[in-house]
Motif scaffolding. Structure first.
Motif, PDB file in Angstrom:
ATOM      1  N   UNK A 165       0.833  -1.215   0.000  1.00 47.37           N
ATOM      2  CA  UNK A 165       0.000   0.000   0.000  1.00 47.37           C
ATOM      3  C   UNK A 165       0.867   1.265   0.000  1.00 47.37           C
ATOM      4  N   UNK A 166       1.917   1.266   0.815  1.00 49.07           N
ATOM      5  CA  UNK A 166       2.749   2.474   0.901  1.00 49.07           C
ATOM      6  C   UNK A 166       3.528   2.698  -0.393  1.00 49.07           C
ATOM      7  N   UNK A 167       4.007   1.623  -0.983  1.00 46.39           N
ATOM      8  CA  UNK A 167       4.723   1.762  -2.250  1.00 46.39           C
ATOM      9  C   UNK A 167       3.799   2.387  -3.296  1.00 46.39           C
ATOM     10  N   UNK A 168       2.570   1.885  -3.318  1.00 45.87           N
ATOM     11  CA  UNK A 168       1.606   2.405  -4.288  1.00 45.87           C
ATOM     12  C   UNK A 168       1.269   3.859  -3.983  1.00 45.87           C
ATOM     13  N   UNK A 169       0.979   4.161  -2.720  1.00 42.02           N
ATOM     14  CA  UNK A 169       0.666   5.547  -2.333  1.00 42.02           C
ATOM     15  C   UNK A 169       1.796   6.482  -2.732  1.00 42.02           C
ATOM     16  N   UNK A 170       3.029   6.048  -2.470  1.00 39.14           N
ATOM     17  CA  UNK A 170       4.195   6.890  -2.746  1.00 39.14           C
ATOM     18  C   UNK A 170       4.311   7.255  -4.217  1.00 39.14           C
ATOM     19  N   UNK A 171       3.700   6.435  -5.070  1.00 39.64           N
ATOM     20  CA  UNK A 171       3.738   6.717  -6.506  1.00 39.64           C
ATOM     21  C   UNK A 171       3.149   8.071  -6.860  1.00 39.64           C
ATOM     22  N   UNK A 172       2.251   8.558  -6.038  1.00 41.44           N
ATOM     23  CA  UNK A 172       1.626   9.855  -6.323  1.00 41.44           C
ATOM     24  C   UNK A 172       2.552  11.014  -5.950  1.00 41.44           C
ATOM     25  N   UNK A 173       3.481  10.761  -5.061  1.00 40.50           N
ATOM     26  CA  UNK A 173       4.298  11.863  -4.531  1.00 40.50           C
ATOM     27  C   UNK A 173       5.790  11.637  -4.753  1.00 40.50           C
TER      28      UNK A 173
END
Lengths: 331, 312
Positions: free
Chosen positions: B117-125
């Motif tokens: 989840x964090x890896x994916x979230x980080x994709x936005x930022x």
């Protein structure tokens, strides 16, 4: 060996029992001579049973106590990937403890009793876990050196004459090689990192080098139990032989790491075809073994506390199981 | 790296073939396991989605979360991460070796979900999982209060596990149908693992409630301690409402009925009541946390922050 074992047959046996003992002993000796396997129901000399029980339970205790220095870093692991690997590793160690206690139980002692002896300070475990893991690089050095030494020790044990032990070791060794690799990777990453990280790695190697060499046990001329264990096909190589092989292995690997071993006397002796190393501090080894290491008391206390804190849970599980069995019986 | 073990092993070929421990695998990165690229982190067999796969997709631009999706993934990731951190503390301290293994397993699963989840979230930022885990402050975490509750005794941990696993099972079962393919894929993997967590917690609730007087008393107390934090995980807000309308998120309130039904079944089987305790105000999704989170982060982040920019 035959005459020695005959003497151990108690005098009050009936003639039939004496015959059975003799037949059992003949079978045991044939199995050992053929380098085949003894199984739990087979006849075995009392001393063989005791030696194995001591060795396997000590090995199990080492896995369990050995969880502590590494568990100490799970919550602080510096990346999530490293945290996952470390958690998996410490979890494997609990699993190894479980197989080994099961193997030891086939020799007639319960896990509860073994755990009791450990907590009471009556049983031994690998002395190296009485050293503290003070930096993250220690996770690397423990994996590379401590697990590396354990593998050198344990690979030959896969062929140990006692079946359950040998089979447990096969599985354990497979996982240990992953453990050694993750330790090596941690050190490699640190060594290629910032100067401060590299220094952290070198200091960890300096700390764990000598204790890991001493994991193989005292020098051959001071290792009273080794000869008998080798005659019984439990142990395959002497302490010094294994230690020399280990040194030969890490002396090459340390170059890849770009680090140094804190021992200027390491060399390959062409004549003996063995690796030689500098003097080891056997006084310190004996001191740590005798309970005077930096963490002896802390490690045992932590195990005792976990055991005591969990007592009500184990009682509840046992009581629940008893009630369920009662219900099934009534139905 | 193969040179690392080739040297002296020439003298020792008999030893190399001695048994099954294949020491050469230790550092050469290939061999016995049959998968040279296998990592010790690959704890799920088969082709299950790993955080590394998501990171690759994010880098390639084939998976790019919107700001909203990233915020949502951050919530789920933070929940799992904080719980993994809590559960990780049990390893080497559990009541039985079997529980060291079981709680370790659950912690590892949660950590795996967090990483995805964090890896994916980080994709936005343009941030990595580690940027998000180690370099945010308390008010930037989006986990609900339930997950940061202390382990307490084993009964408190089991009570927290009961709530978490039943909630996550309901959540991930629904998220498998998410319109966002990455969230759906993470959920599809996670749901199988959480199903086991559910079984683990339910079995222990039964044992502790039906075991001894002491274990029953502790189980009841454990449930009372974690129950104030149930309400918060089912609260909707603007983000979840927007995302649910687009079929991306599962609206938290819509999971409540299934959760209540299943919890009621399990507690009834254990002869326990659903605790009647006031519900805490929560606020975790907006970065308002209890006192506990500061200590959790202090411990988790200390080393990474001591060496900013370092690689591990």
């Amino acid at each position: 060996m035959a005459s020695q074992n005959l003497q151990s047959v108690p005098a009050e046996l009936s003639p039939e029992e004496v015959e059975r003992e003799k037949a059992g002993q003949a079978y045991f000796e044939r199995i050992i001579a053929e380098d085949s396997r003894i199984e739990p129901r087979d006849w075995m000399p009392e001393a063989y049973r005791k030696t194995l029980l001591r060795q396997i339970s000590q090995h199990a205790h080492s896995e369990i106590i050995g969880m502590q220095p590494e568990a100490n870093w799970i919550t602080r692991a510096p990346s999530l990937k490293r945290k996952a690997i470390l958690m998996a590793k410490v979890q494997d160690e609990a699993g190894h403890g479980l197989y080994l206690y099961s193997a030891a139980e086939t020799l007639g002692q319960s896990r509860d009793k073994m755990m009791e002896d450990l907590i009471a300070g009556k049983a031994r475990y690998s002395s190296i876990f009485n050293y503290p893991a003070v930096s993250w690089a220690d996770m690397g050095a423990i994996g590379w050196l401590v697990d590396g030494a354990a593998i050198c020790n344990q690979v030959p044990l896969c062929r140990a004459s006692y079946g359950p032990y040998g089979r447990a070791m096969v599985r354990i060794c497979k996982e240990e090689s992953f453990h050694q690799r993750q330790g090596f990777e941690i050190l490699l990453e640190l060594s290629n990192g910032t100067p401060a990280q590299k220094q952290m790695a070198q200091e960890a190697v300096n700390r764990w080098y000598a204790p890991s060499l001493m994991m193989f046990g005292p020098p051959d001329d001071d290792s009273p139990n080794s000869r008998q264990s080798m005659a019984w096909n439990i142990k395959r190589f002497s302490n010094d032989e294994l230690r020399s092989r280990f040194v030969g292995m890490i002396v090459e690997q340390v170059k890849v790491l770009g680090l140094e071993l804190p021992d200027k006397d390491i060399r390959y002796n062409e004549e003996t075809r063995k690796w030689e190393y500098g003097p080891l501090d056997w006084e310190e080894f004996k001191n740590v073994l005798a309970g005077r290491g930096p963490c002896n008391s802390q490690r045992l206390e932590r195990r005792r506390q976990a055991h005591d804190d969990g007592a009500w849970v184990r009682e509840a599980a046992a009581e629940y199981a008893r009630k369920q069995a009662e219900k099934e019986y009534a139905a | 790296m193969t040179t690392a073990n080739s040297g002296n092993m020439e003298h020792d070929t008999d030893f190399a073939h001695e048994g099954h421990g294949d020491i050469s695998v230790g550092v050469s990165g290939a061999g016995a396991s049959g998968d040279g690229s296998a990592s010790a982190t690959r704890i799920t067999p088969g082709n299950a989605l790993r955080p590394e796969d998501i990171a690759l997709e994010v880098r390639r631009g084939t998976a790019k979360p919107s700001e909203d999706v990233a915020e949502y993934a951050l919530r789920l990731g933070d929940d799992a991460l904080i719980l993994a951190q809590r559960l990780g503390h049990w390893i080497s301290r559990a009541p039985e070796l079997e529980e060291d293994v079981a709680l370790g397993n659950i912690a590892l699963d949660q950590l795996g979900h967090a990483r995805s989840f964090l890896t994916y979230a980080g994709g936005a930022w343009d941030k990595s999982e580690d940027d998000l885990a180690y370099f945010r402050r308390e008010h930037e975490f989006r986990s609900a209060h339930l997950f940061e509750q202390p382990n307490g005794d084993f009964a408190v941990t089991i009570a927290r596990q009961l709530v978490v696993s039943y909630y996550q099972y309901a959540l991930y079962s629904r998220l498998m149908q998410s319109a966002d393919p990455t969230l759906a894929a993470i959920a599809a993997k996670a749901v199988k693992e959480v199903d086991y967590h559910r079984d683990h917690s339910a079995q222990w609730v039964l044992r502790l409630a039906g075991g001894t007087e002491e274990s029953r008393r502790r189980m009841i107390q454990g449930l009372r301690l974690v129950w104030p934090y149930v309400e918060e995980i089912f609260e909707d807000d603007e983000l979840t409402t927007r995302l649910a309308e687009r079929g991306v998120a599962a609206l938290p309130s819509s999971l409540r009925q299934e959760f209540d039904n299943r919890i009621a079944e399990t507690l009834a089987e254990a002869g326990l009541d659903v605790p009647d305790v006031p519900q805490s105000l929560g606020g975790g999704r907006a970065g308002r946390h209890s006192e506990h989170l500061g200590y959790i982060l202090a411990e988790m982040q200390v080393l990474a922050r001591e060496y900013p920019g370092a690689s591990w």
